[in-house]
Scaffold this motif. Structure first.
Motif, PDB file in Angstrom:
ATOM      1  N   LEU A 139       0.774  -1.364   0.174  1.00 47.27           N
ATOM      2  CA  LEU A 139       0.136  -0.052   0.199  1.00 47.27           C
ATOM      3  C   LEU A 139       0.856   1.357  -0.151  1.00 47.27           C
ATOM      4  N   SER A 142       2.259   1.732  -3.426  1.00 45.42           N
ATOM      5  CA  SER A 142       1.479   2.218  -4.367  1.00 45.42           C
ATOM      6  C   SER A 142       0.582   3.382  -3.920  1.00 45.42           C
ATOM      7  N   ILE A 146      -2.862   5.040  -5.728  1.00 45.88           N
ATOM      8  CA  ILE A 146      -3.993   4.804  -5.272  1.00 45.88           C
ATOM      9  C   ILE A 146      -4.553   6.127  -4.770  1.00 45.88           C
ATOM     10  N   ARG A 147      -4.112   7.140  -4.391  1.00 42.45           N
ATOM     11  CA  ARG A 147      -4.377   8.569  -4.037  1.00 42.45           C
ATOM     12  C   ARG A 147      -3.201   9.519  -4.524  1.00 42.45           C
TER      13      ARG A 147
END
Length: 163
Positions: A139, A142, A146-147
């Protein structure tokens, strides 16, 4: 059609606004609030005289009778005479209104679950669920994908004409 416009069109929220839901709920609530005494009256008429009776063609007379506290207005004379006292029907009407209100609350909670902006039914995982599925290192690696609004990469060039 530019790519930016098509992207914006894809992510546009087309769900009804809160105002539309409010109007629909108020109209439905008013309808059920007004129809419940007549349905209870019809059910009591069915239990006492053997036939479900609604004031066909005499709806205004029936509501005028209800405003004065009397059931049976707008019904045929034999059906109206077979009804129990008004106090009994008012208690049954109050129970019917509570039942309708309870059903409306349950339905409203179900609709809120279906139309809420978050939750797994809308394709969004909570941060805990995402961390379980992908792992925290992946997370973090990435995060810019993602955001991108929160984790923009430094030194990134933007195309001419975009902000």
């Amino acid at each position: 059609m530019s790519m930016e416009r098509s992207r914006r069109a894809r992510f546009t929220n087309v769900a009804p606004t809160a105002g539309e839901f409010t109007v629909a709920v108020l109209l439905a609530g008013l309808f059920f609030f007004l129809i419940t005494p007549l349905v209870v009256q019809g059910g009591v008429a069915w239990a006492t005289s053997g036939g479900f009776a609604l004031p066909n063609g005499h709806l205004l007379d029936a509501y005028a009778g209800l405003l004065h506290g009397h059931f049976g207005a707008g019904l045929h004379r034999g059906v109206a005479d077979a009804l129990p006292s008004d106090a009994v029907i008012w208690v049954l009407t109050l129970l019917g209104e509570v039942l309708v209100l309870g059903a409306a609350v349950v339905l409203g909670m179900w609709m809120r679950d279906l139309t809420a902006g978050t939750g797994s039914r809308h394709g969004l995982a909570t941060p805990t669920q995402a961390a379980e599925a992908l792992g925290v290192p992946r997370l973090r690696k990435s995060a810019a994908v993602i955001r991108p609004d929160l984790y923009a990469r430094s030194g990134r060039r933007t195309p001419v004409g975009s902000k």
